[in-house]
Design an enzyme around this catalytic site. Structure first.
Site, PDB file in Angstrom:
ATOM      1  N   SER A 185       0.791  -1.227   0.000  1.00  0.00           N
ATOM      2  CA  SER A 185       0.000   0.000   0.000  1.00  0.00           C
ATOM      3  C   SER A 185       0.823   1.276   0.000  1.00  0.00           C
ATOM      4  O   SER A 185       0.345   2.312  -0.456  1.00  0.00           O
ATOM      5  CB  SER A 185      -0.946   0.004   1.207  1.00  0.00           C
ATOM      6  OG  SER A 185      -0.214  -0.065   2.420  1.00  0.00           O
ATOM      7  N   HIS A 200      -5.710  -3.818  -1.470  1.00  0.00           N
ATOM      8  CA  HIS A 200      -5.550  -2.698  -2.403  1.00  0.00           C
ATOM      9  C   HIS A 200      -5.617  -3.146  -3.856  1.00  0.00           C
ATOM     10  O   HIS A 200      -5.684  -2.303  -4.753  1.00  0.00           O
ATOM     11  CB  HIS A 200      -4.216  -1.989  -2.145  1.00  0.00           C
ATOM     12  CG  HIS A 200      -4.239  -1.067  -0.974  1.00  0.00           C
ATOM     13  ND1 HIS A 200      -4.618   0.251  -1.070  1.00  0.00           N
ATOM     14  CD2 HIS A 200      -3.945  -1.285   0.327  1.00  0.00           C
ATOM     15  CE1 HIS A 200      -4.543   0.821   0.121  1.00  0.00           C
ATOM     16  NE2 HIS A 200      -4.142  -0.100   0.986  1.00  0.00           N
ATOM     17  N   LYS A 230     -12.385  -0.479   0.118  1.00  0.00           N
ATOM     18  CA  LYS A 230     -11.531   0.333  -0.744  1.00  0.00           C
ATOM     19  C   LYS A 230     -12.202   0.472  -2.113  1.00  0.00           C
ATOM     20  O   LYS A 230     -13.080   1.292  -2.274  1.00  0.00           O
ATOM     21  CB  LYS A 230     -10.128  -0.273  -0.810  1.00  0.00           C
ATOM     22  CG  LYS A 230      -9.392  -0.151   0.529  1.00  0.00           C
ATOM     23  CD  LYS A 230      -7.985  -0.677   0.469  1.00  0.00           C
ATOM     24  CE  LYS A 230      -7.209  -0.353   1.738  1.00  0.00           C
ATOM     25  NZ  LYS A 230      -7.763  -0.914   2.972  1.00  0.00           N
TER      26      LYS A 230
END
Length: 409
Positions: A195, A229, A258
């Site tokens: 990330s 992610h 996300k």
């Protein structure tokens, strides 16, 4: 006051955080969302900033799903029907059909037999890793794995914990070779997308290394990947690092909070795995699930992602990411290779990073600076995160602000 010595100690710890440069400080307080329009993406109003709009370049909302009308409608309708909260943990007051259906859809989306949702992605990795670690397990982790994996390792009690250098397959091989024959089970864990940097694990090569030693462990060598992610933001159809690299983990963890724009986390794998985790994962057993409204919204976001509209969103996301990366390089800034919408701008100096974050905020752009000692000295950066909500005008506005920074090299 009875606790004054206690609070004095806490104040001293806060002062130490400030001295080390690791104190987060006051958070920006968002008071209003201004919808997209006139060729620009959404803008945000902040407390104490009046009517001045800000562009978010530091959000995990990679596909803009949190503001999608269908996602919002699904959450509102289900909340009206079933209530604002689940009432209790699932084994006490029962589960809802909307939770079960979401788990089925997630498993199908990833080509797995079974799925299981948790209250967050952080809770998922804690709830998955700790029960899978026995006193006869060796646990092996990439050195740049997310904090949730680090804390799961702290909570777990394996026979041995090992860290391999970031993306270093030879070091991973050496760690497995050294552990072979001394443990019943090996669990290798890695982020899919890292990330802070936006780089990805080379899953085919990692899988090959892990499987090379599988027969050396009576209870297998198992690969766990946290692709929070990656899912929804990476790969031709948004199936994450697995799709991008063409390899599969034994256990896949990801998030609903996300790219899917809602809240919660999940794991997919075999039914035996999820049956076991429902009986042993403390963050599942003793914590409320996401709300019914969140489950319905997540299912709707997944349906949008897995449709022609989702493909268009991904295409636009890739185009905006490419435009931004090419733009910062053209301005003379440094970034790291990769196609993920996490775009690190490598500043490599703490004071300059602080100044650039302030400069961008002064120009109405919100970003996240990562400075020493949060990152190693020389690796200071600003982490930009591109979204399908962003337009060409948004990207160009950010690039113009970067171009006007007097401290750039």
């Amino acid at each position: 006051m009875p606790a004054e010595r206690f609070e004095k100690a806490l104040s001293a710890e806060l002062a130490a955080l400030t001295e080390r440069g690791t104190r987060k400080g006051a958070e920006s307080v968002i008071t209003r969302l201004l919808p997209a329009g006139a060729g620009r993406g959404p803008r945000y109003l902040l407390a104490s900033e009046g009517d001045r709009p800000f562009l978010k370049m530091n959000s995990n909302n990679y596909l803009g799903m949190s503001g999608h009308p269908r996602v919002i409608a699904a959450e509102e309708e289900t909340t009206r029907e079933l209530g604002a909260g689940p009432g209790a943990v699932r084994f006490i007051s029962g589960t809802y059909e909307v939770h079960v259906e979401l788990e089925r859809r997630l498993a199908a989306f990833h080509g797995r037999e079974s799925g299981m949702i948790f209250s967050s992605a952080y809770a998922t990795i804690l709830g998955v890793l700790v029960p899978l670690i026995t006193a006869e397990t060796v646990l092996i982790s990439d050195e740049l794995n997310h904090n949730c994996i680090i804390n799961a390792m702290r909570l777990a009690r394996p026979k041995e914990k090992l860290i391999y250098k970031h993306l270093d397959l030879a070091d991973l091989d050496a760690k497995l070779a050294g552990a072979a024959g001394n443990h019943k089970r090996a669990v290798v864990v890695t982020d899919g997308i890292f990330s802070m940097r936006g780089d990805h694990a080379p899953l085919p090569e990692v899988v090959a290394v892990v499987k090379r030693y599988d027969e050396k462990f009576p209870e297998n060598a198992v690969l766990v990947v946290d692709d929070s992610h990656g899912v929804g933001a990476f790969g031709d159809t948004g199936r994450g690092t697995e799709e991008y690299t063409g390899a599969k983990a034994d256990v896949l963890v990801a998030t609903l909070g996300k790219a899917l724009g809602v809240n919660g986390g999940y794991v997919v794998g075999s039914k035996t795995l999820t049956d076991y985790l429902r009986e042993t994962a403390p963050t599942y057993i003793y914590s409320n699930p996401i709300t019914c409204g969140e489950a319905a919204a997540s299912a709707e976001a997944l349906a949008i992602l897995d449709s022609p509209e989702g493909l268009k969103l991904l295409e636009h996301l890739r185009a905006m990411t490419k435009r931004f990366k090419q733009g910062i390089v053209a301005l003379g800034y440094e970034t790291l290779p990769g196609e993920h919408p996490v775009v690190p701008l490598m500043v490599r100096d703490t004071a300059t990073t602080t100044a650039l974050v302030k400069h961008l905020r002064d120009h109405g752009i919100l970003v996240t600076g990562l400075k020493y000692p949060v990152v190693p000295k020389g690796d200071e950066e600003i982490r930009f995160q591109i979204s399908a909500d962003h337009t060409e005008a948004d990207v160009d506005e950010t690039l113009a602000a970067l171009a006007s920074f007097a401290g750039r090299k």
